[in-house]
Design a protein around this motif. Sequence first.
Motif, PDB file in Angstrom:
ATOM      1  N   LEU A   1       0.827  -1.197  -0.057  1.00 16.64           N
ATOM      2  CA  LEU A   1       0.038  -0.002   0.092  1.00 16.64           C
ATOM      3  C   LEU A   1       0.723   1.209  -0.100  1.00 16.64           C
ATOM      4  O   LEU A   1       0.555   2.213  -0.634  1.00 16.64           O
ATOM      5  N   ALA A   2       2.042   1.150   0.722  1.00 14.72           N
ATOM      6  CA  ALA A   2       2.942   2.223   0.642  1.00 14.72           C
ATOM      7  C   ALA A   2       3.330   2.780  -0.672  1.00 14.72           C
ATOM      8  O   ALA A   2       3.991   3.962  -0.891  1.00 14.72           O
ATOM      9  N   GLN A   3       3.321   1.765  -1.692  1.00 13.33           N
ATOM     10  CA  GLN A   3       3.898   1.966  -3.106  1.00 13.33           C
ATOM     11  C   GLN A   3       2.784   2.712  -3.821  1.00 13.33           C
ATOM     12  O   GLN A   3       3.079   3.121  -5.144  1.00 13.33           O
ATOM     13  N   LEU A   4       1.804   2.690  -3.487  1.00  8.68           N
ATOM     14  CA  LEU A   4       0.635   3.102  -4.194  1.00  8.68           C
ATOM     15  C   LEU A   4       0.463   4.506  -4.106  1.00  8.68           C
ATOM     16  O   LEU A   4       0.936   5.149  -3.395  1.00  8.68           O
ATOM     17  N   PRO A   5      -0.053   5.310  -5.200  1.00  6.71           N
ATOM     18  CA  PRO A   5      -0.428   4.861  -6.563  1.00  6.71           C
ATOM     19  C   PRO A   5       0.914   4.259  -7.476  1.00  6.71           C
ATOM     20  O   PRO A   5       1.802   4.889  -7.319  1.00  6.71           O
ATOM     21  N   ILE A   6       0.617   3.319  -8.334  1.00  2.00           N
ATOM     22  CA  ILE A   6       1.606   2.870  -8.950  1.00  2.00           C
ATOM     23  C   ILE A   6       1.215   2.375 -10.405  1.00  2.00           C
ATOM     24  O   ILE A   6      -0.246   1.862 -10.606  1.00  2.00           O
TER      25      ILE A   6
ATOM     26  N   LYS B   1      -1.512 -13.158 -13.639  1.00  2.00           N
ATOM     27  CA  LYS B   1      -0.859 -11.796 -14.204  1.00  2.00           C
ATOM     28  C   LYS B   1       0.122 -11.413 -13.152  1.00  2.00           C
ATOM     29  O   LYS B   1      -0.166 -11.172 -12.151  1.00  2.00           O
ATOM     30  N   ILE B   2       1.331 -10.841 -13.677  1.00  2.00           N
ATOM     31  CA  ILE B   2       2.382 -10.549 -12.809  1.00  2.00           C
ATOM     32  C   ILE B   2       3.131  -9.360 -13.316  1.00  2.00           C
ATOM     33  O   ILE B   2       3.222  -8.920 -14.495  1.00  2.00           O
ATOM     34  N   ALA B   3       3.588  -8.424 -12.433  1.00  2.00           N
ATOM     35  CA  ALA B   3       4.529  -7.451 -12.774  1.00  2.00           C
ATOM     36  C   ALA B   3       5.457  -7.055 -11.338  1.00  2.00           C
ATOM     37  O   ALA B   3       5.145  -7.415 -10.298  1.00  2.00           O
ATOM     38  N   THR B   4       6.796  -6.782 -11.772  1.00  2.00           N
ATOM     39  CA  THR B   4       7.678  -6.625 -10.995  1.00  2.00           C
ATOM     40  C   THR B   4       7.474  -5.156 -10.253  1.00  2.00           C
ATOM     41  O   THR B   4       7.215  -3.920 -10.778  1.00  2.00           O
ATOM     42  N   LEU B   5       7.439  -5.000  -8.914  1.00  2.00           N
ATOM     43  CA  LEU B   5       7.392  -3.858  -7.933  1.00  2.00           C
ATOM     44  C   LEU B   5       8.548  -2.956  -7.924  1.00  2.00           C
ATOM     45  O   LEU B   5       9.631  -3.900  -7.745  1.00  2.00           O
ATOM     46  N   PRO B   6       8.655  -1.912  -7.569  1.00  2.00           N
ATOM     47  CA  PRO B   6       9.756  -0.902  -7.716  1.00  2.00           C
ATOM     48  C   PRO B   6      10.778  -1.441  -6.613  1.00  2.00           C
ATOM     49  O   PRO B   6      11.907  -1.246  -6.427  1.00  2.00           O
TER      50      PRO B   6
ATOM     51  N   ILE C   1      -4.416 -11.886  -4.536  1.00  2.00           N
ATOM     52  CA  ILE C   1      -3.327 -11.005  -4.983  1.00  2.00           C
ATOM     53  C   ILE C   1      -2.143 -11.413  -3.990  1.00  2.00           C
ATOM     54  O   ILE C   1      -2.271 -11.619  -2.820  1.00  2.00           O
ATOM     55  N   GLY C   2      -0.985 -11.757  -4.692  1.00  2.00           N
ATOM     56  CA  GLY C   2       0.131 -12.481  -3.998  1.00  2.00           C
ATOM     57  C   GLY C   2       1.486 -11.534  -4.165  1.00  2.00           C
ATOM     58  O   GLY C   2       1.337 -10.896  -5.486  1.00  2.00           O
ATOM     59  N   TYR C   3       2.254 -11.566  -3.402  1.00  2.00           N
ATOM     60  CA  TYR C   3       3.558 -11.232  -3.748  1.00  2.00           C
ATOM     61  C   TYR C   3       4.715 -12.326  -3.786  1.00  2.00           C
ATOM     62  O   TYR C   3       4.791 -12.917  -2.666  1.00  2.00           O
ATOM     63  N   TYR C   4       5.307 -12.521  -4.895  1.00  2.00           N
ATOM     64  CA  TYR C   4       6.489 -13.586  -4.822  1.00  2.00           C
ATOM     65  C   TYR C   4       7.505 -13.046  -4.835  1.00  2.00           C
ATOM     66  O   TYR C   4       8.338 -12.350  -5.549  1.00  2.00           O
ATOM     67  N   ALA C   5       8.085 -13.299  -3.491  1.00  2.00           N
ATOM     68  CA  ALA C   5       9.426 -12.583  -3.133  1.00  2.00           C
ATOM     69  C   ALA C   5      10.611 -12.960  -3.794  1.00  2.00           C
ATOM     70  O   ALA C   5      11.407 -12.142  -4.048  1.00  2.00           O
TER      71      ALA C   5
ATOM     72  N   GLY D   1      10.006 -10.636  -6.731  1.00  2.00           N
ATOM     73  CA  GLY D   1       9.775  -9.300  -6.314  1.00  2.00           C
ATOM     74  C   GLY D   1       8.592  -8.837  -7.174  1.00  2.00           C
ATOM     75  O   GLY D   1       8.607  -7.559  -7.532  1.00  2.00           O
ATOM     76  N   ASN D   2       7.889  -9.902  -7.437  1.00  2.00           N
ATOM     77  CA  ASN D   2       6.651  -9.292  -8.253  1.00  2.00           C
ATOM     78  C   ASN D   2       5.431  -9.507  -7.601  1.00  2.00           C
ATOM     79  O   ASN D   2       5.403 -10.214  -6.686  1.00  2.00           O
TER      80      ASN D   2
END
Length: 123
Positions: free
Chosen positions: A27-32, A44-49, A68-72, A75-76
Amino acid sequence: MTKIDIDAGTHQWTAQISDSPSARDFLAQLPIDLTLTDYAATEKIATLPRPLTRDGVPATVTPRAGEIGYYAPWGNIALYHKDGPRSPGLVVIGRIDEPYADLASPGDVQVTIRQHDAAPEHN
């Protein structure tokens, strides 16, 4: 739970993000703005900053459609439109509100993700 909007132009989804350390980091990275790509005909996947914390999470999770998952390890962020396999390093951070079947459409999807109460940014 915190509500978010996922806006893909012609498609919009809402989701509920859990109250966990990993979810708060997200949530701290939003909006993205992200480009979601197909992976394994399941998500569907995307790499986070930047990476999210994995403090206090299980070592392995079996994701379900709509989560919604985070694949450590990569980093996506992952938006599941089908149930996925048991995955070490995966953290479930939320759930997409129905319907989410449109995510199964093949091809990349440009999305903006923001907290539900946040106004869209105008350029």
